[in-house]
Design an enzyme around this catalytic site. Structure first.
Site, PDB file in Angstrom:
ATOM      1  N   GLU A 261      10.511  14.952  15.926  1.00  0.00           N
ATOM      2  CA  GLU A 261      10.741  15.024  14.489  1.00  0.00           C
ATOM      3  C   GLU A 261       9.820  16.075  13.875  1.00  0.00           C
ATOM      4  O   GLU A 261       8.608  16.026  14.059  1.00  0.00           O
ATOM      5  CB  GLU A 261      10.431  13.641  13.924  1.00  0.00           C
ATOM      6  CG  GLU A 261      10.837  13.436  12.520  1.00  0.00           C
ATOM      7  CD  GLU A 261      10.566  12.006  12.080  1.00  0.00           C
ATOM      8  OE1 GLU A 261       9.527  11.459  12.469  1.00  0.00           O
ATOM      9  OE2 GLU A 261      11.400  11.460  11.362  1.00  0.00           O
TER      10      GLU A 261
ATOM     11  N   CYS B  41      13.405  10.547   6.669  1.00  0.00           N
ATOM     12  CA  CYS B  41      13.475   9.922   7.992  1.00  0.00           C
ATOM     13  C   CYS B  41      14.872  10.064   8.594  1.00  0.00           C
ATOM     14  O   CYS B  41      15.027  10.239   9.785  1.00  0.00           O
ATOM     15  CB  CYS B  41      13.101   8.464   7.885  1.00  0.00           C
ATOM     16  SG  CYS B  41      14.037   7.643   6.612  1.00  0.00           S
TER      17      CYS B  41
ATOM     18  N   LYS C  80       0.843  -1.198   0.000  1.00  0.00           N
ATOM     19  CA  LYS C  80       0.000   0.000   0.000  1.00  0.00           C
ATOM     20  C   LYS C  80       0.878   1.247   0.000  1.00  0.00           C
ATOM     21  O   LYS C  80       1.603   1.499   0.958  1.00  0.00           O
ATOM     22  CB  LYS C  80      -0.899   0.057   1.229  1.00  0.00           C
ATOM     23  CG  LYS C  80      -1.918   1.202   1.113  1.00  0.00           C
ATOM     24  CD  LYS C  80      -2.615   1.523   2.412  1.00  0.00           C
ATOM     25  CE  LYS C  80      -1.840   2.491   3.263  1.00  0.00           C
ATOM     26  NZ  LYS C  80      -1.685   3.817   2.662  1.00  0.00           N
TER      27      LYS C  80
ATOM     28  N   GLU D 236      10.635   0.547   9.942  1.00  0.00           N
ATOM     29  CA  GLU D 236      11.583   1.635   9.657  1.00  0.00           C
ATOM     30  C   GLU D 236      10.850   2.912  10.018  1.00  0.00           C
ATOM     31  O   GLU D 236       9.949   3.334   9.313  1.00  0.00           O
ATOM     32  CB  GLU D 236      11.950   1.658   8.171  1.00  0.00           C
ATOM     33  CG  GLU D 236      12.564   0.381   7.655  1.00  0.00           C
ATOM     34  CD  GLU D 236      14.053   0.293   7.944  1.00  0.00           C
ATOM     35  OE1 GLU D 236      14.589   1.212   8.597  1.00  0.00           O
ATOM     36  OE2 GLU D 236      14.659  -0.691   7.527  1.00  0.00           O
TER      37      GLU D 236
HETATM   38  P1  NAD Z   1       2.469   7.476   8.714  1.00  0.00           P
HETATM   39  O1  NAD Z   1       3.025   6.546   9.681  1.00  0.00           O
HETATM   40  O2  NAD Z   1       1.235   8.206   9.086  1.00  0.00           O
HETATM   41  O3  NAD Z   1       2.091   6.753   7.354  1.00  0.00           O
HETATM   42  C1  NAD Z   1       2.913   5.843   6.737  1.00  0.00           C
HETATM   43  C2  NAD Z   1       2.067   4.828   6.000  1.00  0.00           C
HETATM   44  O4  NAD Z   1       1.286   4.079   6.937  1.00  0.00           O
HETATM   45  C3  NAD Z   1       1.048   5.426   5.018  1.00  0.00           C
HETATM   46  O5  NAD Z   1       0.947   4.580   3.917  1.00  0.00           O
HETATM   47  C4  NAD Z   1      -0.236   5.417   5.820  1.00  0.00           C
HETATM   48  O6  NAD Z   1      -1.386   5.355   5.016  1.00  0.00           O
HETATM   49  C5  NAD Z   1      -0.100   4.157   6.614  1.00  0.00           C
HETATM   50  N1  NAD Z   1      -0.835   4.134   7.884  1.00  0.00           N
HETATM   51  C6  NAD Z   1      -1.290   5.184   8.622  1.00  0.00           C
HETATM   52  N2  NAD Z   1      -1.885   4.736   9.737  1.00  0.00           N
HETATM   53  C7  NAD Z   1      -1.811   3.389   9.709  1.00  0.00           C
HETATM   54  C8  NAD Z   1      -2.233   2.362  10.600  1.00  0.00           C
HETATM   55  N3  NAD Z   1      -2.839   2.633  11.750  1.00  0.00           N
HETATM   56  N4  NAD Z   1      -1.963   1.072  10.270  1.00  0.00           N
HETATM   57  C9  NAD Z   1      -1.318   0.778   9.129  1.00  0.00           C
HETATM   58  N5  NAD Z   1      -0.910   1.708   8.252  1.00  0.00           N
HETATM   59  C10 NAD Z   1      -1.144   3.002   8.539  1.00  0.00           C
HETATM   60  O7  NAD Z   1       3.663   8.402   8.342  1.00  0.00           O
HETATM   61  P2  NAD Z   1       3.734   9.549   7.265  1.00  0.00           P
HETATM   62  O8  NAD Z   1       3.254  10.773   7.915  1.00  0.00           O
HETATM   63  O9  NAD Z   1       3.096   9.120   6.009  1.00  0.00           O
HETATM   64  O10 NAD Z   1       5.325   9.571   6.962  1.00  0.00           O
HETATM   65  C11 NAD Z   1       6.202  10.303   7.708  1.00  0.00           C
HETATM   66  C12 NAD Z   1       6.891   9.445   8.747  1.00  0.00           C
HETATM   67  O11 NAD Z   1       7.538   8.310   8.194  1.00  0.00           O
HETATM   68  C13 NAD Z   1       7.978  10.190   9.465  1.00  0.00           C
HETATM   69  O12 NAD Z   1       7.831  10.044  10.842  1.00  0.00           O
HETATM   70  C14 NAD Z   1       9.280   9.551   8.986  1.00  0.00           C
HETATM   71  O13 NAD Z   1      10.329   9.622   9.876  1.00  0.00           O
HETATM   72  C15 NAD Z   1       8.873   8.176   8.701  1.00  0.00           C
HETATM   73  N6  NAD Z   1       9.751   7.559   7.688  1.00  0.00           N
HETATM   74  C16 NAD Z   1      10.679   6.643   8.062  1.00  0.00           C
HETATM   75  C17 NAD Z   1      11.510   6.057   7.123  1.00  0.00           C
HETATM   76  C18 NAD Z   1      12.542   5.034   7.497  1.00  0.00           C
HETATM   77  O14 NAD Z   1      13.098   4.423   6.634  1.00  0.00           O
HETATM   78  N7  NAD Z   1      12.821   4.817   8.766  1.00  0.00           N
HETATM   79  C19 NAD Z   1      11.393   6.392   5.785  1.00  0.00           C
HETATM   80  C20 NAD Z   1      10.452   7.340   5.433  1.00  0.00           C
HETATM   81  C21 NAD Z   1       9.638   7.899   6.396  1.00  0.00           C
END
Ligand code: NAD
Ligand code: MN
Length: 780
Positions: free
Chosen positions: A392, A297, A190, A263
């Protein structure tokens, strides 16, 4: 006009990349996108718009997946998996090569589409995201080709649910899909709701490449769809996103038997020493925090600069900030594009506006009048505990503070709940390489930043998550040992009413911090033989005893710092001393378990000690072949303090099989002995006492596993919990671990052949270590 005047008045003209091809592809789907399931696009259903954050225009309409959509995607993946795995490594490699080639062929289209959808500068999507995505498919095509040789004894997990964020949509897709497919898994992925378009284009590519149907399935939608995937009948969840959601996923998958890698977020330190090449460090910083508008990230979002050069450095930095160009992401001369969505921009603004500390500097760069932009911002003079130093921001906002000495730099750098990445800037190789092992981070860049490659593992420590993507270690997360283990049934203690044969009352103690200790609660229980004779009293440890043991383990800081040679010597000595008391242990085991396998078990335990003594100084890290003039070191580091519930059925061998690899690698352990048969463990502390094991390295508790598990699992100073108990505590351990996102390894009610296990146990050594990737580019 003088040449100088010409230079000063020269401006960049606009150099826009054409969006025609991407818009034409979108126009083909003007009636909306469905999901990609079982090799076909479904009919578009009710959904939502996907916008271009640079101008707010709707690019496409996407379908919000229903439960039925997710179910059919999972079913398609399940149906396809067996055949995909049986195709064999070389067969799968062909498909991965084909995908890599098509990614290359359509590179421009992917880059433009990514930039339209996400708002990142075309320079980045063209030169970084898309080439790295190709690289991942090529690299993992090779991993598939070599799998039978290099992953002997391992096989695919099955169906993987994969959930990715919006900041590197195609790249994160590649990091997830390439290794999964290479190892014979099928996937349901997804993409994030803001940025699903390149995933849908990738689906198109899968179709063009003739990838067997059902191997890759892509469903679109928001967090609700993510939740459906997490709850679905999948064998693994691979998640990249926020720590908050990662923690929720850890909780909901607890006890389900699903593999999990996370991650998550970061607040990575960017450390500038006074002997650094300051101009290079400024340039590096531009890359660290303004790459992708800071929506990264592993962004170097926390600047730590040595006091003596701080003012000078800030001055150079502010000047450089003023020169950054913020604007149309499709313009090839733009440094910083749009923020992915107004929601994210508002969240950045809210965090910055809520801060009342320090000094805020905003770049003089002009922002476009329209679209979703935020200016490059520097906030200095914050205290280490201030919200903006800890949380963050995920935007183009850098926070900074100063330090005096290298040890203060380490302290400040590690003063975070995260542990994803770190950059160290110094022209002094001793300073730089001394810092690398001291920083709690999965990736360390020396005089550089954001260096990423498929051959180098990427992933976090602490609340930045667990598991690695890329490199050999990335494959472990997509494979499991071949074979079907037998179910493990609960082993009950014997009961009895006969006193000890010799009339002597023997009450064992706990072993904490190198000392025998009475249990805090003051209670013991009788341990009886099969025929009901009292063999001795075993203390019943409680949460206070666990806390004491963890404290003692944390205090034994000399152990991870000791040489591997020394750790090997201690393990050899343990083996020797256990061997000298073989008869006594044999009798004890036979009496406790009512079997005659004691001698064999002691023999195996001695052998295991010798084996891990041998491994102590031989489990090497390595140097990765990354496309860089320099080296990427994959260094193995101990996980920290490991709490373990030892197997009930092998009272001595089980404990030794867990303890030995853990301490060989420099960990410290808190061991809950076999619940029904605890006395071999309490005898064993006498062996520890005579074998030069430093206080606190091994702590032994006895008691009820169901009662000890929750405290171990939720303790903030325990870094990993393993359970091989016959009491079913998997859910307790995994749910409790969500708090500080500790690493877990649970048996899921499956047995292990402790006797047959040939102590080489690579699995144990892997679980006892984590890879830290240290990037050291060559100078000049
Ligand atoms: P998010 O956690 O809200 O969303 C990430 C993904 O998870 C999206 O596809 C979202 O639709 C889905 N999602 C949301 N709620 C969910 C749930 N309850 N169960 C399952 N899936 C769910 O994060 P974001 O705001 O989209 O992205 C930013 C964050 O991601 C930042 O905190 C960043 O640090 C982190 N990030 C980490 C890495 C890494 O490699 N460690 C890489 C990129 C981003
Ligand atoms: Mn978008």
């Amino acid at each position: 006009m003088t040449v100088k005047e010409i230079f000063e008045t020269m401006d960049y003209g606009p150099a826009p990349e054409s969006a025609a091809e991407a818009l034409a592809w979108l126009a083909e789907h003007s009636d909306g996108f469905g999901h990609f399931i079982d090799g076909r696009f479904t009919k578009p259903g009710a959904g939502f718009d996907s916008r271009n954050p640079a101008n707010g225009n709707v690019l496409a309409t996407l379908t919000q997946a229903t439960q039925a959509d997710v179910d059919s995607a999972v079913a398609a993946a399940r149906a396809a998996q067996g055949k995909w795995a049986q195709l064999g490594g070389p067969g799968r490699a062909r498909h991965l090569y084909a995908l890599a080639r098509l990614l290359q062929k359509h590179a421009r289209l992917f880059a433009v589409l990514e930039t339209l959808d996400n708002g990142k500068p075309i320079r980045e999507s063209r030169d970084i995201d898309v080439p790295l995505a190709q690289r991942h498919f090529y690299y993992h095509a090779g991993m598939a080709q070599l799998m039978e040789k290099t992953q002997a004894g391992r096989e695919a997990l099955g169906v993987c649910g994969q959930i990715i964020p919006w900041n590197f949509p195609l790249l994160m897709l590649s990091w997830k899909i390439a290794p999964a497919l290479a190892m014979g898994n099928t996937v349901v992925l997804k993409p994030a709701e803001y940025t699903s378009l390149t995933a849908l284009l990738f689906a198109d590519i899968c179709r063009q490449a003739g990838l067997p149907k059902g191997v890759v399935n892509i469903v679109t939608g928001d967090g609700d769809v993510g939740r459906m995937i997490v709850d679905a009948d999948v064998d693994k969840i691979a998640f990249t996103g926020s720590t908050e959601v990662g923690r929720a996923i850890r909780e909901t998958t607890a006890g389900s038997g699903k593999s999990l890698t996370l991650e998550l977020g970061g607040k990575s330190p960017y450390i500038v020493f006074e002997d650094a090449d300051l101009d290079s460090a400024v340039e590096g910083l531009v890359d660290a925090i303004w790459f992708n508008g800071g929506q990264v990230c592993c962004a170097g979002s926390r600047l730590l600069v040595q006091e003596g050069v701080a003012e000078d450095f800030y001055r150079r930095l502010r000047r450089r900030m003023d020169g950054l160009r913020v604007g149309d992401p499709l313009d090839k001369c733009i440094d910083i594009g749009a923020i992915v969505d107004p929601v994210q921009r508002d969240s950045i603004a809210r965090m910055v506006d809520g801060n009342t500390e320090g000094e805020t500097y905003r770049s003089a760069a002009t922002l476009p009048a329209k679209g979703c932009y935020y200016p490059p911002t520097l906030i200095t003079g914050l205290s280490p505990a201030s919200t903006l130093m800890q949380d963050e921001i995920f935007g183009p906002v850098l926070v900074g503070t100063t330090f005096r000495t290298p040890s203060e730099a380490v302290e400040l750098a590690n003063n975070t709940r995260y542990g994803l990445a770190a950059s160290v800037w110094s022209e002094n190789i001793n300073v730089a390489l001394d810092m690398a092992p001291k920083l709690v981070a999965g990736v360390v860049w020396i005089n550089g930043t954001n260096m990423l490659d498929a051959a180098a593992g990427f992933g976090g420590m602490r609340e930045s998550g667990f598991g690695r993507e890329g490199g050999w270690e990335g494959l472990t997360a997509y494979t499991k040992p071949i074979g079907k283990p037998k179910p493990l049934t609960k082993i009950e203690a014997f009961t009895g009413d006969k006193g000890p044969e010799d009339g002597i009352d023997r009450t064992a103690k706990l072993y904490i911090g190198g000392k025998q200790a009475r249990p805090d609660g003051g209670y013991s229980r009788g341990v009886y033989s099969k025929s009901g004779t009292l063999l001795g009293q075993a203390p019943i440890a409680n949460r206070k005893d666990i806390r004491n043991a963890v404290e003692a383990a944390q205090a034994a800081k000399g152990w991870p710092a000791a040489t591997a040679h020394l750790r090997a010597q201690v393990l050899y000595y343990l083996g020797e001393n256990l061997s000298a008391r073989a008869e006594e242990f044999t009798n004890r085991l036979n009496q406790m378990t009512g079997t005659r396998t004691g001698a064999k078990e002691v023999d195996a335990a001695v052998d295991r000690l010798f084996t891990y003594a041998a491994w102590a100084d031989k489990l090497d890290g390595d140097v990765r072949s990354v496309p860089l003039r320099g080296v990427a070191l994959a260094m193995r580091e101990p996980v920290g303090v490991i709490g373990a519930l030892c197997p009930d059925e092998a009272p001595l061998l089980g404990l030794v099989s867990i303890m030995a690899p853990a301490i060989a690698m420099g960990n410290r352990v808190v061991l809950a002995a076999s619940d029904p048969f605890p006395l071999a463990a309490t005898d064993f502390y006498q062996v520890l006492e005579t074998s030069d094991v430093p206080a606190g390295v091994v702590n032994i508790l006895t008691g009820n596993h169901a009662e000890l598990a929750p405290t171990l699992a939720t303790h903030a100073d325990v870094n990993a919990v393993w359970s091989f108990s016959s009491t079913d505590v998997a859910a307790t351990v995994e749910r409790g671990a969500a708090g500080n996102l500790k690493r877990t390894w649970v048996n899921n009610r499956q047995s292990r052949d402790w006797m047959g296990e040939k102590g080489e146990g690579q699995t144990f050594l892997d679980a006892a270590t984590e890879i830290k990737t240290v990037w050291v580019p060559y100078g000049a």
